[in-house]
Design an enzyme around this catalytic site. Structure first.
Site, PDB file in Angstrom:
ATOM      1  N   ARG A  61       0.559  30.292  14.421  1.00 31.75           N
ATOM      2  CA  ARG A  61      -0.105  30.723  15.532  1.00 31.75           C
ATOM      3  C   ARG A  61       1.269  31.630  16.388  1.00 31.75           C
ATOM      4  O   ARG A  61       1.212  32.542  16.799  1.00 31.75           O
ATOM      5  CB  ARG A  61      -0.840  30.955  15.929  1.00 31.75           C
ATOM      6  CG  ARG A  61      -1.643  32.305  17.174  1.00 31.75           C
ATOM      7  CD  ARG A  61      -3.074  32.147  17.349  1.00 31.75           C
ATOM      8  NE  ARG A  61      -3.624  30.707  17.760  1.00 31.75           N
ATOM      9  CZ  ARG A  61      -3.490  30.176  19.410  1.00 31.75           C
ATOM     10  NH1 ARG A  61      -2.999  30.800  20.062  1.00 31.75           N
ATOM     11  NH2 ARG A  61      -3.951  29.127  19.139  1.00 31.75           N
ATOM     12  N   TYR A 115       2.044  58.649  14.783  1.00 30.60           N
ATOM     13  CA  TYR A 115       1.046  58.632  13.868  1.00 30.60           C
ATOM     14  C   TYR A 115      -0.478  58.552  14.450  1.00 30.60           C
ATOM     15  O   TYR A 115       0.382  58.192  15.805  1.00 30.60           O
ATOM     16  CB  TYR A 115       1.507  57.077  13.538  1.00 30.60           C
ATOM     17  CG  TYR A 115       0.609  56.417  12.814  1.00 30.60           C
ATOM     18  CD1 TYR A 115      -0.227  57.273  11.203  1.00 30.60           C
ATOM     19  CD2 TYR A 115       0.087  55.290  12.722  1.00 30.60           C
ATOM     20  CE1 TYR A 115      -1.529  56.415  10.571  1.00 30.60           C
ATOM     21  CE2 TYR A 115      -0.742  54.456  12.114  1.00 30.60           C
ATOM     22  CZ  TYR A 115      -1.261  54.728  11.160  1.00 30.60           C
ATOM     23  OH  TYR A 115      -2.669  54.658  10.223  1.00 30.60           O
ATOM     24  N   ASP A 188       9.236  53.828  17.445  1.00 32.82           N
ATOM     25  CA  ASP A 188       8.333  53.328  16.147  1.00 32.82           C
ATOM     26  C   ASP A 188      10.271  54.390  14.603  1.00 32.82           C
ATOM     27  O   ASP A 188       9.600  55.460  15.072  1.00 32.82           O
ATOM     28  CB  ASP A 188       7.485  54.440  15.830  1.00 32.82           C
ATOM     29  CG  ASP A 188       6.836  53.452  14.367  1.00 32.82           C
ATOM     30  OD1 ASP A 188       7.231  53.298  13.761  1.00 32.82           O
ATOM     31  OD2 ASP A 188       5.690  53.681  14.778  1.00 32.82           O
ATOM     32  N   LYS A 213       5.314  49.428   5.126  1.00 33.28           N
ATOM     33  CA  LYS A 213       6.465  50.650   4.267  1.00 33.28           C
ATOM     34  C   LYS A 213       7.778  50.391   4.377  1.00 33.28           C
ATOM     35  O   LYS A 213       7.265  49.210   3.194  1.00 33.28           O
ATOM     36  CB  LYS A 213       6.027  51.513   5.421  1.00 33.28           C
ATOM     37  CG  LYS A 213       4.873  51.919   6.542  1.00 33.28           C
ATOM     38  CD  LYS A 213       4.089  52.132   5.431  1.00 33.28           C
ATOM     39  CE  LYS A 213       2.413  52.817   5.917  1.00 33.28           C
ATOM     40  NZ  LYS A 213       1.933  52.176   7.310  1.00 33.28           N
TER      41      LYS A 213
HETATM   42  N1  PLP Z   1       3.622  53.611  12.924  1.00 33.83           N
HETATM   43  C1  PLP Z   1       4.310  54.272  11.769  1.00 33.83           C
HETATM   44  C2  PLP Z   1       4.703  55.761  12.282  1.00 33.83           C
HETATM   45  C3  PLP Z   1       3.157  54.319  10.672  1.00 33.83           C
HETATM   46  O1  PLP Z   1       3.187  55.552   9.482  1.00 33.83           O
HETATM   47  C4  PLP Z   1       2.121  53.812  10.418  1.00 33.83           C
HETATM   48  C5  PLP Z   1       1.466  53.468   8.955  1.00 33.83           C
HETATM   49  O2  PLP Z   1       0.974  54.339   8.375  1.00 33.83           O
HETATM   50  C6  PLP Z   1       2.234  52.692  11.376  1.00 33.83           C
HETATM   51  C7  PLP Z   1       3.081  52.763  12.553  1.00 33.83           C
HETATM   52  C8  PLP Z   1       0.760  51.043  10.905  1.00 33.83           C
HETATM   53  O3  PLP Z   1       1.287  50.244  10.522  1.00 33.83           O
HETATM   54  P1  PLP Z   1       0.632  49.513  10.157  1.00 33.83           P
HETATM   55  O4  PLP Z   1      -0.924  50.310   8.892  1.00 33.83           O
HETATM   56  O5  PLP Z   1       1.327  48.353   9.233  1.00 33.83           O
HETATM   57  O6  PLP Z   1      -0.247  48.662  11.074  1.00 33.83           O
END
Ligand code: PLP
Length: 400
Positions: A61, A115, A188, A213
Site C-alpha cells: 500500500r 471533466y 490536470d 489515457k
Molecule cells: N481527468 C480527465 C481530464 C479525464 O478525462 C478523466 C477521465 O476521463 C479523469 C481525470 C479521471 O480519470 P480516471 O478515469 O482514470 O479516474
C-alpha cells in the site's frame, strides 16, 4: 530460507522456490513485483526503511518496485522531481486536492470547463465537506485574477486542454496569478500528456494525470499519477498510507509498458486529430469543431506557443448541425471503425457523447453554462490510418 528437504510436504508447498537471492544479472525490462511484504537481513534494516532512513519497501500500500519504476518514468517525462501513483486519475486528483489544502473552510477557483467527475467532486462531495469552489472561464485571465483576489483560494485548478471543449489554459500566467495570492496551481495534464507540455516547468505546483489515457495508452488499465516537488510527494505518500488508493503492481507494469510508446502514439494521434478536425471543419453537416490546432480556435496562438511545435493533441470535439441526442446516437451507432466507448487517449479512435456520459452528472443548466450541447461529440484520435477514420465518419454522417 533454510534447507527445506527435511520439512513436510505442506511446508515445502508453501516455501519451496521462494526468496531466491538475486544473482548477478538484471532483467532488461522491469518485472512485476506482486509481493505485499519485503524482508531484510535484520529487523534494524526493516526499522530503518520504516523510518525513511534507508531506501526500500515495507508494504505494497506504501509502494513497491514496479510502482516505483512507473513513478520514476512519469517524473522523468514530466521533467518533475517526483511522482506518486494512484489506482485511478480521480484518486490522483483527490489526493492532490487534499495535499494542496482542500479542507473545511478552504476555497478553490476552478475552470468552468472540466471533466464531469472533477466538476462533481468539487461542486458535490467537496462542497458537502465545507470546501467552496468558484468556477471561472480560465480563458478570461482578468476574471480568474478577480476571483482569486476576491476568494483567496488555497488552490486554482485547471485542465491544460479541457474536457470536452478543448479550451487551452495559459498555465504560466495562471501560475503567476495563483502565486501572487499564495494559492497553489493544480493542473490536470491528461489531454496534453507530457509529450505536448510539462506544466510543472511552467510554474504549476501539482500536475495530475488520468494515466488510464495517453500515458498507458491501450485502454486496458486504470491508473493515475501526481507529479510534483519532492516535498509535496512526501506529503502525498504519507496521505496515501491512510487513504490507500495505491496503484497495483500489475497495473503499474502495464502503464510503464504503455509509456514507452507515448511519443510514437502521440505523434500519430496529433496528426490524425489535425486531419480529422480539418475534414470535419469543411463539412456542411458539422456546425462547429473544437480543436486547438485549427486557426479559428480562440487559443490557437497560445496552444502553438505552449506546445512548441509538438502538435495540438489527439482530442477534438464537434457539433453536428441541426442534431439532438437522437441524431448523435444514430451517428455513433452507424460508426463501424470508430468505437463509441467511454474513455480516451487509446490507440483506438473513440467517440463519446459528453452530455450523456462524461458530463452526465451535470444538470442540464450546468451543461448549458459550460457550453456542452446535446449535439456535441467528443473524438479521441487513435493510431489507425487516417483515411479509414475519415471514411467511417463520412459514412456515419450520411446516415444521420
Ligand atoms: N481527468 C480527465 C481530464 C479525464 O478525462 C478523466 C477521465 O476521463 C479523469 C481525470 C479521471 O480519470 P480516471 O478515469 O482514470 O479516474
Amino acid at each position: 530460507m533454510s534447507d527445506l528437504s527435511s520439512k513436510s510436504f505442506a511446508t515445502r508447498a508453501v516455501h519451496a522456490g521462494e526468496r531466491t537471492p538475486p544473482a548477478d544479472y538484471r532483467p532488461v525490462s522491469t518485472p512485476i513485483w506482486p509481493s505485499v511484504g519485503y524482508l531484510y537481513e535484520s529487523m534494524d534494516d526493516l526499522d530503518a526503511v520504516f523510518a525513511g532512513e534507508r531506501p526500500g519497501y515495507v508494504y505494497s500500500r506504501y509502494s513497491g518496485p514496479t510502482v516505483a519504476a512507473f513513478q520514476q518514468a512519469v517524473a522523468s517525462l514530466e521533467a518533475a522531481p517526483a511522482a506518486q501513483a494512484y489506482a485511478s486519475g480521480m484518486a490522483a486528483l483527490h489526493a492532490a486536492l487534499l495535499a494542496g489544502g482542500a479542507r473545511q473552510g478552504a476555497s478553490i477557483v476552478a475552470a468552468l470547463d472540466l471533466y464531469g467527475a472533477t466538476y462533481s467532486l468539487l461542486t458535490g462531495l467537496l462542497s458537502t465537506l465545507g470546501v467552496q469552489t468558484h468556477l471561472v472561464d480560465v480563458g478570461d485571465l482578468a476574471a480568474v485574477e478577480a476571483a482569486v483576489q476576491e476568494t483567496k483560494p488555497q488552490l486554482v485548478l485547471v485542465e491544460t486542454i479541457s474536457n470536452p471543449l478543448l479550451k487551452v489554459a495559459d498555465v504560466p500566467r495562471l501560475a503567476e496569478i495563483a502565486h501572487r495570492s499564495e494559492a497553489l496551481l493544480l493542473v490536470d495534464n491528461t489531454f496534453a500528456s507530457p509529450y505536448l507540455y510539462n506544466p510543472l516547468s511552467a510554474g504549476a505546483d501539482y500536475v495530475i494525470h488520468s494515466a488510464t489515457k495517453y500515458l498507458a495508452g491501450h485502454g486496458d488499465v486504470l491508473a493515475g499519477v501526481v507529479v510534483t516537488s519532492e516535498e509535496n510527494q512526501r506529503r502525498l505518500f504519507e496521505l496515501n498510507k491512510l487513504i490507500g488508493a495505491s496503484l497495483g503492481p500489475f497495473e503499474a507494469w502495464l502503464a510503464l509498458r504503455g509509456l514507452k510508446t507515448l511519443p510514437l502514439r502521440m505523434r500519430r494521434q496529433c496528426q490524425n486529430a489535425a486531419q480529422v478536425a480539418a475534414w470535419l471543419h469543411s463539412q456542411p453537416r458539422i456546425a462547429r469543431v473544437n480543436y486547438p490546432g485549427l486557426p479559428d480556435h480562440p487559443q490557437h496562438a497560445l496552444a502553438a506557443s505552449l506546445f512548441a511545435g509538438g502538435g495540438f493533441g489527439g482530442m477534438l470535439s464537434f457539433e453536428i448541425a441541426e442534431a439532438g441526442k437522437a441524431e448523435v446516437y444514430r451517428f455513433m451507432e452507424a460508426l463501424q471503425l470508430c468505437l463509441p466507448a467511454t474513455t480516451l487517449g487509446d490507440i483506438y479512435t473513440l467517440v463519446l457523447h459528453p452530455a450523456t456520459s462524461s458530463h452526465r452528472s451535470l444538470s442540464p443548466a450546468e451543461r448549458q453554462r459550460a457550453g456542452i450541447t446535446d449535439n456535441l461529440v467528443r473524438l479521441s484520435a487513435g493510431i489507425e490510418a487516417v483515411e479509414d477514420i475519415l471514411a467511417d465518419l463520412e459514412q456515419a454522417l450520411d446516415q444521420v
